[in-house]
Scaffold this motif. Structure first.
Motif, mmCIF file in Angstrom:
data_model
loop_
_atom_site.group_PDB
_atom_site.id
_atom_site.type_symbol
_atom_site.label_atom_id
_atom_site.label_comp_id
_atom_site.label_asym_id
_atom_site.label_seq_id
_atom_site.Cartn_x
_atom_site.Cartn_y
_atom_site.Cartn_z
ATOM 1 N N LEU A 10 -62.982 25.333 86.846
ATOM 2 C CA LEU A 10 -61.554 25.388 87.147
ATOM 3 C C LEU A 10 -60.926 26.661 86.589
ATOM 4 C CD1 LEU A 10 -58.964 24.049 88.214
ATOM 5 C CD2 LEU A 10 -58.759 22.881 86.018
ATOM 6 N N ALA A 11 -61.233 26.983 85.343
ATOM 7 C CA ALA A 11 -60.682 28.186 84.717
ATOM 8 C C ALA A 11 -61.150 29.433 85.461
ATOM 9 C CB ALA A 11 -61.106 28.248 83.251
ATOM 10 N N TYR A 12 -62.422 29.465 85.803
ATOM 11 C CA TYR A 12 -62.992 30.603 86.543
ATOM 12 C C TYR A 12 -62.272 30.792 87.878
ATOM 13 C CZ TYR A 12 -66.329 32.833 89.743
ATOM 14 O OH TYR A 12 -66.906 33.621 90.697
ATOM 15 N N GLU A 13 -62.115 29.703 88.620
ATOM 16 C CA GLU A 13 -61.495 29.795 89.942
ATOM 17 C C GLU A 13 -60.017 30.185 89.847
ATOM 18 O OE1 GLU A 13 -62.168 26.050 91.803
ATOM 19 O OE2 GLU A 13 -64.279 26.479 92.261
ATOM 20 N N LYS A 14 -59.306 29.659 88.858
ATOM 21 C CA LYS A 14 -57.875 29.940 88.728
ATOM 22 C C LYS A 14 -57.630 31.418 88.395
ATOM 23 C CE LYS A 14 -55.838 25.863 89.283
ATOM 24 N NZ LYS A 14 -54.784 25.603 90.289
ATOM 25 N N MET A 41 -56.288 23.006 78.716
ATOM 26 C CA MET A 41 -57.678 22.732 78.347
ATOM 27 C C MET A 41 -58.028 23.551 77.110
ATOM 28 S SD MET A 41 -59.994 24.955 81.078
ATOM 29 C CE MET A 41 -59.360 24.132 82.524
ATOM 30 N N SER A 42 -59.146 23.211 76.478
ATOM 31 C CA SER A 42 -59.575 23.935 75.290
ATOM 32 C C SER A 42 -60.068 25.331 75.664
ATOM 33 C CB SER A 42 -60.703 23.173 74.585
ATOM 34 O OG SER A 42 -61.887 23.234 75.356
ATOM 35 N N ARG A 43 -60.277 26.151 74.652
ATOM 36 C CA ARG A 43 -60.681 27.532 74.908
ATOM 37 C C ARG A 43 -62.174 27.681 75.215
ATOM 38 N NH1 ARG A 43 -57.377 31.507 70.760
ATOM 39 N NH2 ARG A 43 -55.338 30.501 70.933
ATOM 40 N N THR A 44 -62.980 26.698 74.882
ATOM 41 C CA THR A 44 -64.436 26.823 75.073
ATOM 42 C C THR A 44 -64.820 27.061 76.530
ATOM 43 O OG1 THR A 44 -64.868 25.461 73.120
ATOM 44 C CG2 THR A 44 -66.662 25.717 74.703
ATOM 45 N N PRO A 45 -64.364 26.233 77.489
ATOM 46 C CA PRO A 45 -64.712 26.500 78.887
ATOM 47 C C PRO A 45 -64.096 27.798 79.408
ATOM 48 C CG PRO A 45 -63.106 24.723 78.751
ATOM 49 C CD PRO A 45 -63.584 24.987 77.357
ATOM 50 N N ILE A 46 -62.939 28.176 78.861
ATOM 51 C CA ILE A 46 -62.280 29.414 79.286
ATOM 52 C C ILE A 46 -63.114 30.611 78.853
ATOM 53 C CG2 ILE A 46 -60.226 30.857 78.974
ATOM 54 C CD1 ILE A 46 -58.673 28.183 78.589
ATOM 55 N N ARG A 47 -63.680 30.520 77.653
ATOM 56 C CA ARG A 47 -64.543 31.598 77.165
ATOM 57 C C ARG A 47 -65.744 31.785 78.088
ATOM 58 N NH1 ARG A 47 -64.908 29.675 72.113
ATOM 59 N NH2 ARG A 47 -62.785 30.399 71.743
ATOM 60 N N SER A 48 -66.319 30.681 78.541
ATOM 61 C CA SER A 48 -67.462 30.753 79.466
ATOM 62 C C SER A 48 -67.035 31.312 80.812
ATOM 63 C CB SER A 48 -68.063 29.350 79.647
ATOM 64 O OG SER A 48 -68.562 28.845 78.430
ATOM 65 N N ALA A 49 -65.846 30.916 81.266
ATOM 66 C CA ALA A 49 -65.333 31.421 82.544
ATOM 67 C C ALA A 49 -65.097 32.929 82.467
ATOM 68 C CB ALA A 49 -64.027 30.707 82.894
ATOM 69 N N PHE A 50 -64.591 33.389 81.334
ATOM 70 C CA PHE A 50 -64.367 34.824 81.142
ATOM 71 C C PHE A 50 -65.684 35.603 81.224
ATOM 72 C CE2 PHE A 50 -60.036 35.110 78.706
ATOM 73 C CZ PHE A 50 -59.411 34.562 79.814
ATOM 74 N N LYS A 51 -66.755 35.046 80.673
ATOM 75 C CA LYS A 51 -68.053 35.726 80.732
ATOM 76 C C LYS A 51 -68.512 35.855 82.185
ATOM 77 C CE LYS A 51 -70.441 37.011 78.101
ATOM 78 N NZ LYS A 51 -70.568 38.381 77.542
ATOM 79 N N ARG A 52 -68.301 34.816 82.983
ATOM 80 C CA ARG A 52 -68.664 34.875 84.405
ATOM 81 C C ARG A 52 -67.850 35.945 85.120
ATOM 82 N NH1 ARG A 52 -68.333 29.037 87.046
ATOM 83 N NH2 ARG A 52 -68.849 30.301 88.894
ATOM 84 N N LEU A 53 -66.578 36.001 84.831
ATOM 85 C CA LEU A 53 -65.704 36.992 85.468
ATOM 86 C C LEU A 53 -66.076 38.404 85.040
ATOM 87 C CD1 LEU A 53 -62.401 34.979 85.038
ATOM 88 C CD2 LEU A 53 -63.434 35.585 87.241
#
Length: 219
Positions: A10-14, A41-53
């Motif tokens: 979700l974070a990645y797509e947004k 949401m927490s920062r953990t999934p956002i951190r992973s989404a940032f790495k993908r981006l």
């Protein structure tokens, strides 16, 4: 585990969608805290989404500062597109030698889908079709190493298109890629390797010129 994966996606797509829609522009800072508050949401999934981006060339992670929407230099654009020209022309030469009528039909269908994507102003569909048009000759070339390299370069180029292309503001009748892609496929249809190489060269240089000259609409 499932919820964590869903939040990362979700974070990645947004964030990616915000960049595509020019709500976030090159050079703008995007913090984990801001995305966390926006998406609850927490920062953990956002951190992973940032790495993908970052892997897709859309953001750059800066130590102690967070993420910044990537802003490629003209030299970087030139380096990638000049290498694409060399590899895609070689793929075209190999493809023409081994193509079938079914391959021609497939390429023609991609052209139709490209028109549909532009008319619907569906940037994601356009990106997908554009990638297929450029990668397909390498797919039928019989050279898997060539295919993988062209895929990598196209992934980087996709990032540049997302960051710099004015898809949503260019009128359909002024779109350059459609007639340029038509020229490539027409040469493919005729099994004219020399013309196909010339068309690829002209198209990629045209795209490079446009991307190098464009700036964010927010600047």
């Amino acid at each position: 585990m499932t919820m964590k994966k869903n939040n990362e996606e979700l974070a990645y797509e947004k964030v990616k969608r915000a960049i595509m829609l020019k709500k976030l522009h090159p050079g703008q800072r995007v913090t984990e805290e801001w995305v966390s508050n926006e998406l609850q949401m927490s920062r953990t999934p956002i951190r992973s989404a940032f790495k993908r981006l970052e892997n897709e060339g859309l953001i750059k992670l800066v130590p102690n500062k967070g993420a910044v929407v990537y802003n490629p230099s003209n030299k970087e654009l030139d380096d990638v597109f000049q290498l694409r020209i060399v590899l895609e022309k070689y793929a075209a030469q190999l493809a023409v030698a081994s193509m079938s009528q079914a391959d021609v039909v497939y390429m023609e269908r991609l052209l139709e889908e490209e028109v549909e994507a532009y008319q619907a102003k569906d940037f994601e569909a356009f990106m997908r079709v554009n990638g297929y048009i450029h990668v397909y000759p390498a797919e039928i070339s019989g050279n898997n190493f060539l295919l993988e390299e062209i895929k990598k370069l196209n992934q980087w180029s996709d990032g540049y298109l997302i960051l710099k292309d004015e898809f949503y503001t260019v009128p359909f009748e002024e779109v350059k890629s459609i007639p340029e892609h038509n020229r490539i496929v027409d040469a493919f249809r005729k099994k004219d390797a020399e013309e196909m190489c010339a068309a690829i060269n002209a198209h990629l240089l045209s795209t490079l010129k446009d991307l190098s000259e464009r700036h964010s609409i927010f600047q």
